[in-house]
Design a protein around this motif. Structure first.
Motif, PDB file in Angstrom:
ATOM      1  N   TYR A  36      38.380  30.267  27.330  1.00  0.00           N
ATOM      2  CA  TYR A  36      37.838  31.599  27.051  1.00  0.00           C
ATOM      3  C   TYR A  36      37.887  31.903  25.549  1.00  0.00           C
ATOM      4  O   TYR A  36      36.944  32.493  25.004  1.00  0.00           O
ATOM      5  CB  TYR A  36      38.573  32.681  27.837  1.00  0.00           C
ATOM      6  N   LYS A  40      34.706  32.736  23.200  1.00  0.00           N
ATOM      7  CA  LYS A  40      34.650  33.929  22.353  1.00  0.00           C
ATOM      8  C   LYS A  40      34.351  33.552  20.907  1.00  0.00           C
ATOM      9  O   LYS A  40      33.561  34.217  20.233  1.00  0.00           O
ATOM     10  CB  LYS A  40      35.968  34.701  22.445  1.00  0.00           C
ATOM     11  N   ASP A  45      30.380  36.541  25.404  1.00  0.00           N
ATOM     12  CA  ASP A  45      31.128  37.687  25.903  1.00  0.00           C
ATOM     13  C   ASP A  45      32.038  37.188  27.030  1.00  0.00           C
ATOM     14  O   ASP A  45      31.561  36.831  28.108  1.00  0.00           O
ATOM     15  CB  ASP A  45      30.172  38.755  26.416  1.00  0.00           C
ATOM     16  N   THR A  46      33.320  37.167  26.789  1.00  0.00           N
ATOM     17  CA  THR A  46      34.249  36.607  27.775  1.00  0.00           C
ATOM     18  C   THR A  46      34.442  37.529  28.974  1.00  0.00           C
ATOM     19  O   THR A  46      34.750  37.051  30.070  1.00  0.00           O
ATOM     20  CB  THR A  46      35.605  36.271  27.137  1.00  0.00           C
TER      21      THR A  46
END
Length: 95
Positions: A36, A40, A45-46
């Motif tokens: 993640y 990012k 957009d995590t």
């Protein structure tokens, strides 16, 4: 409570297996966190990615059912009126 030698050894084996699995679970969680963070850093957009992972893990039929209910609730609250499909639904409801 008194545990016999055999039961004590079995209990110890269970506990050690659980501890090993907990360590593996933490390592996997750390790996996921790293992915993640990498996403990012490349501009993704995590929050959306986490939502997609959650959606993809769901049963397709149950997901469609939940989405239909959500859409019904959104329509009832007037939250879809600014979208083309929502505008068409409003026109049909008025006509």
């Amino acid at each position: 409570m008194n545990i016999g030698n055999n039961s004590a050894a079995q209990l110890k084996a269970f506990i050690e297996r659980i501890e090993k699995l907990e360590e593996e679970k933490k390592a996997i969680a750390d790996d996921i966190k790293d992915v993640y963070a990498e996403m990012k850093s490349t501009g993704f957009d995590t929050t959306a990615a986490r939502a997609l992972v959650k959606i993809r893990a769901q049963d397709a039929n149950k997901r469609q059912e939940r989405e239909a209910i959500l859409e019904t609730y959104m329509h009832a609250l007037g939250m879809l009126a600014d979208l083309p499909l929502g505008q068409a639904a409003v026109q049909r409801a008025v006509a």
